[in-house]
Enzyme design. Structure first.
Site, mmCIF file in Angstrom:
data_model
loop_
_atom_site.group_PDB
_atom_site.id
_atom_site.type_symbol
_atom_site.label_atom_id
_atom_site.label_comp_id
_atom_site.label_asym_id
_atom_site.label_seq_id
_atom_site.Cartn_x
_atom_site.Cartn_y
_atom_site.Cartn_z
ATOM 1 N N ARG A 11 0.822 -1.212 0.000
ATOM 2 C CA ARG A 11 0.000 0.000 0.000
ATOM 3 C C ARG A 11 0.857 1.264 0.000
ATOM 4 N NH1 ARG A 11 -3.887 -0.119 -2.484
ATOM 5 N NH2 ARG A 11 -4.495 1.899 -1.619
ATOM 6 N N ILE A 12 1.763 1.387 0.964
ATOM 7 C CA ILE A 12 2.545 2.619 1.060
ATOM 8 C C ILE A 12 3.541 2.724 -0.090
ATOM 9 C CG2 ILE A 12 4.203 3.923 2.453
ATOM 10 C CD1 ILE A 12 1.284 4.045 3.424
ATOM 11 N N ASP A 33 10.472 -6.025 -4.852
ATOM 12 C CA ASP A 33 9.356 -6.699 -4.205
ATOM 13 C C ASP A 33 9.324 -8.123 -4.730
ATOM 14 O OD1 ASP A 33 6.577 -5.577 -2.681
ATOM 15 O OD2 ASP A 33 6.397 -7.511 -3.686
ATOM 16 N N SER A 148 4.795 7.153 12.071
ATOM 17 C CA SER A 148 3.572 6.545 11.547
ATOM 18 C C SER A 148 2.643 7.607 10.985
ATOM 19 C CB SER A 148 2.847 5.778 12.658
ATOM 20 O OG SER A 148 2.260 6.693 13.575
ATOM 21 N N CYS A 149 1.626 7.164 10.258
ATOM 22 C CA CYS A 149 0.655 8.111 9.707
ATOM 23 C C CYS A 149 -0.090 8.830 10.823
ATOM 24 C CB CYS A 149 -0.323 7.387 8.783
ATOM 25 S SG CYS A 149 -1.175 5.982 9.530
ATOM 26 N N THR A 150 -0.386 8.121 11.911
ATOM 27 C CA THR A 150 -1.109 8.740 13.025
ATOM 28 C C THR A 150 -0.234 9.752 13.751
ATOM 29 O OG1 THR A 150 -2.451 6.736 13.263
ATOM 30 C CG2 THR A 150 -2.428 8.271 15.122
ATOM 31 N N THR A 179 -6.497 -1.621 7.545
ATOM 32 C CA THR A 179 -5.188 -1.753 6.906
ATOM 33 C C THR A 179 -4.936 -3.208 6.516
ATOM 34 O OG1 THR A 179 -4.013 -2.109 8.993
ATOM 35 C CG2 THR A 179 -4.256 0.178 8.244
ATOM 36 N N THR A 208 -2.064 1.778 19.828
ATOM 37 C CA THR A 208 -1.315 2.646 18.918
ATOM 38 C C THR A 208 -0.121 3.227 19.655
ATOM 39 O OG1 THR A 208 -1.351 4.652 17.561
ATOM 40 C CG2 THR A 208 -2.833 4.612 19.447
ATOM 41 N N ASN A 313 -4.555 8.339 5.629
ATOM 42 C CA ASN A 313 -3.440 7.589 6.212
ATOM 43 C C ASN A 313 -2.507 6.976 5.167
ATOM 44 O OD1 ASN A 313 -6.278 6.215 6.670
ATOM 45 N ND2 ASN A 313 -4.880 4.557 6.093
#
Length: 331
Positions: A11-12, A33, A148-150, A179, A208, A313
């Site tokens: 995803r990222i 990958d 992190s995104c948060t 996620t 978290t 996010n």
């Protein structure tokens, strides 16, 4: 032009790639990958959350060719074998989620890269940087984390409020989109039993590390924040609920004005501000990492307030990975 390699095209990794197409000063020259090139092209071209890729995607002689530019594709399990120097990679985006220590990430350096940016909190004391919060303290460390995104949503908001009014203590809740680590239906999850329940069927309480990470990137709040998460059945966009006790009295209107001033000033491009009647999907694709929602917050009195801030996010975080790369490359 900064030449970048991506390790991990999940995803990222893919959203970082998409974001990089908007940056004339960043060139993705290699992707590693375990996916083969054909499937890599497919997963880049079609995205259920962000839509079709805006450009051409082909595979020619084993390479991924995007908008006419050839990108080396490899499938190495060990980063030490990646030979980044052969394609001039300066910075590696480490987005597998597997190499989150200095020791393991250093394999990219051994393979010829100059620097590594992890796209998640490290498992050791690797320094974390959040744009708008502590990025100016970067001193040339070769291996760093974008947190992190948060944390990227919470830290800018908390910094603005703390510097203006002082935060005595606070609790944070992130209502977080699904996620890839979650299960489509109930499945085994031995370390987190609730986390093994079906993502589309449940609101799932979770842990978290974001509040603790804020204390690391912004030491003024070390030990003053803690928090939790609720995983909810939406595909993307999350929201932080920050409830704090203030040192100095302030009306909610005053706090909103201070956040708006920061969003238009020193936090521009990082922190946003809205007084529209918005919902989560309105932030899909937004590059800001924290968008303060004036109408969602409340105050009990001039010392006790709840602040709400939205974040994509995936997209917001990925853009800040690139911003951090450019900032650290300019030194």
């Amino acid at each position: 032009m900064v030449k970048v390699g991506i390790n991990g095209f999940g995803r990222i990794g893919r959203v970082v790639f998409r974001a990089a197409q908007m940056r004339p000063d960043i060139e993705i020259v290699g992707i590693n990958d375990l996916l083969d090139a054909e499937y890599m092209a497919y997963s880049l071209k079609y995205d259920s959350t962000h839509g079709r890729f805006d450009g051409t995607v082909e595979v020619i002689k084993g390479a991924l060719v995007v908008n006419g530019k050839s990108i080396r594709v490899t499938s190495e399990r060990d980063p030490a074998n990646l030979k980044w120097d052969e394609i001039g990679v300066e910075v590696v985006v480490e987005s597998t989620g597997l190499f989150l220590t200095q020791e393991t990430a250093h394999k990219h350096i051994e393979a010829g890269a100059r620097r590594v940016v992890m796209t998640g909190p490290p498992k050791d004391d690797t320094p974390m940087f959040v744009m708008g919060v502590n990025h100016t303290t970067y001193k040339g460390q070769p291996i760093i984390s974008n947190a992190s995104c948060t944390t990227n949503c919470l830290a800018p908001l908390a910094k603005v409020v703390n510097e203006k009014y002082g935060i005595v203590e606070g609790l944070m809740t992130t209502v977080h989109a699904t996620t890839a680590t979650q299960k489509t239906v109930d499945g085994p999850s031995l370390k987190d039993w609730r986390g093994g329940r079906g993502a589309s069927q449940n609101i799932i309480p979770s842990s978290t590390g974001a509040p603790k990470a804020v204390g690391k990137v912004y030491p003024a709040l070390d030990g003053k924040l803690t928090g939790m998460a609720f995983r909810v059945p939406t595909p993307n966009v999350s929201v932080v609920d920050l409830t704090v006790r203030l040192e100095k009295p302030a009306t909610y209107k005053d706090i909103c004005a201070a956040i708006k001033a920061a969003a238009e000033g020193e936090m521009k491009g990082i922190l946003g501000y809205t007084d529209d009647e918005v919902v989560s999907s309105d932030f899909n694709g937004v590059a800001l990492t924290s968008v303060f929602d004036v109408k969602a917050g409340i105050s009990l009195n001039d010392h006790f307030v709840k602040l709400v801030s939205w974040y994509d996010n995936e997209t917001g975080y990925s853009h800040k990975v690139l911003d951090l790369i450019l900032h650290t490359s300019a030194r």
